[in-house]
Write an enzyme that holds these catalytic residues in place. Structure first.
Site, PDB file in Angstrom:
ATOM      1  N   ILE A  34      -3.563   3.025  -9.316  1.00 48.66           N
ATOM      2  CA  ILE A  34      -4.379   2.114 -10.521  1.00 48.66           C
ATOM      3  C   ILE A  34      -5.538   3.229 -11.105  1.00 48.66           C
ATOM      4  O   ILE A  34      -5.511   3.120 -12.139  1.00 48.66           O
ATOM      5  CB  ILE A  34      -4.930   0.949  -9.638  1.00 48.66           C
ATOM      6  CG1 ILE A  34      -3.863  -0.014  -9.187  1.00 48.66           C
ATOM      7  CG2 ILE A  34      -5.808   0.368 -10.566  1.00 48.66           C
ATOM      8  CD1 ILE A  34      -4.364  -1.017  -8.298  1.00 48.66           C
ATOM      9  N   VAL A  48      -2.437   3.464  -0.846  1.00 48.81           N
ATOM     10  CA  VAL A  48      -1.666   4.006  -1.963  1.00 48.81           C
ATOM     11  C   VAL A  48      -1.832   3.342  -3.452  1.00 48.81           C
ATOM     12  O   VAL A  48      -2.246   4.174  -4.306  1.00 48.81           O
ATOM     13  CB  VAL A  48       0.016   4.101  -1.801  1.00 48.81           C
ATOM     14  CG1 VAL A  48       0.620   4.626  -2.930  1.00 48.81           C
ATOM     15  CG2 VAL A  48       0.285   4.826  -0.677  1.00 48.81           C
ATOM     16  N   CYS A  49      -2.127   2.078  -3.470  1.00 52.28           N
ATOM     17  CA  CYS A  49      -2.341   1.462  -4.595  1.00 52.28           C
ATOM     18  C   CYS A  49      -3.493   1.778  -5.398  1.00 52.28           C
ATOM     19  O   CYS A  49      -3.204   2.065  -6.507  1.00 52.28           O
ATOM     20  CB  CYS A  49      -2.524  -0.120  -4.337  1.00 52.28           C
ATOM     21  SG  CYS A  49      -0.865  -0.651  -3.716  1.00 52.28           S
ATOM     22  N   PRO A  50      -4.660   2.138  -4.792  1.00 50.49           N
ATOM     23  CA  PRO A  50      -5.844   2.357  -5.484  1.00 50.49           C
ATOM     24  C   PRO A  50      -5.575   4.137  -6.301  1.00 50.49           C
ATOM     25  O   PRO A  50      -6.124   4.117  -7.401  1.00 50.49           O
ATOM     26  CB  PRO A  50      -6.980   2.651  -4.685  1.00 50.49           C
ATOM     27  CG  PRO A  50      -6.333   2.597  -3.383  1.00 50.49           C
ATOM     28  CD  PRO A  50      -5.097   1.945  -3.512  1.00 50.49           C
TER      29      PRO A  50
END
Length: 179
Positions: free
Chosen positions: A55, A50-52
């Site tokens: 970002i 999920v993080c990328p």
């Protein structure tokens, strides 16, 4: 009981960083953002799923934030070396690729703790996003479960509402009148 942060001076910090192109290391402190708005966000870990998406979405909207005199700073508990490896790894190899803002390392977990989003038993941060005004006052926070990404559009809307200088009704949008 958790302490309220909104409406108070943002907790101070100094952390190591890597530039969005992965080429340079540095340090950043909250005082470096005096006179500008700051979108300061935490994510759990590098090289995750999920993080990328968050970002890169914030990176894609960086010009919109810059137009609003706002800087972006991302942070996780990973080292600057992990951040650099993630930035310099191609997207098709589970990398992040270059981004338009630095990533900071909260390897001591102190900053996540100070902002009230450290999951102590896991040693990682929740998805916390904070908007800090040019005087260092924390104006907004949203904290999500780590399974759910945040919204760039909502972050921009809230930022513009805060910058409007007045009372903003529910669903206020740029161009709407203040109450």
């Amino acid at each position: 009981m958790a302490e309220r942060l909104v409406g108070k001076p943002a907790p101070d910090f100094t952390m190591e960083t890597v530039t969005g192109d992965g080429k340079d290391f540095g340090k950043v402190s909250l005082s470096d953002y005096r006179g500008k708005w700051l979108v300061f966000f935490f994510y759990p870990l590098d090289f995750t799923f999920v993080c990328p998406t968050e970002i890169t979405a914030l990176s894609d909207a960086a010009a919109d934030f810059t137009a609003l005199d706002t800087e972006i700073l991302g942070v996780s508990i990973d080292s600057v070396h992990s951040h650099k490896a993630w930035i310099t790894t191609p997207k098709d190899s589970n990398g992040l690729g270059p981004i338009n803002f630095p990533l900071a390392s909260d390897i001591t977990k102190k900053v996540a703790s100070d902002y009230g989003i450290l999951i102590e038993e896991e040693g990682i941060a929740l998805r916390g996003l904070f908007i800090i005004d040019p005087d260092g006052e924390l104006k907004y926070q949203v904290v999500n479960h780590n399974d759910v990404g945040r919204s760039v559009e909502e972050t921009l809307r809230v930022l513009q509402a805060l910058q409007s200088g007045g009372l903003c009704a529910m669903n206020w949008k740029p161009g709407d009148k203040n109450l």
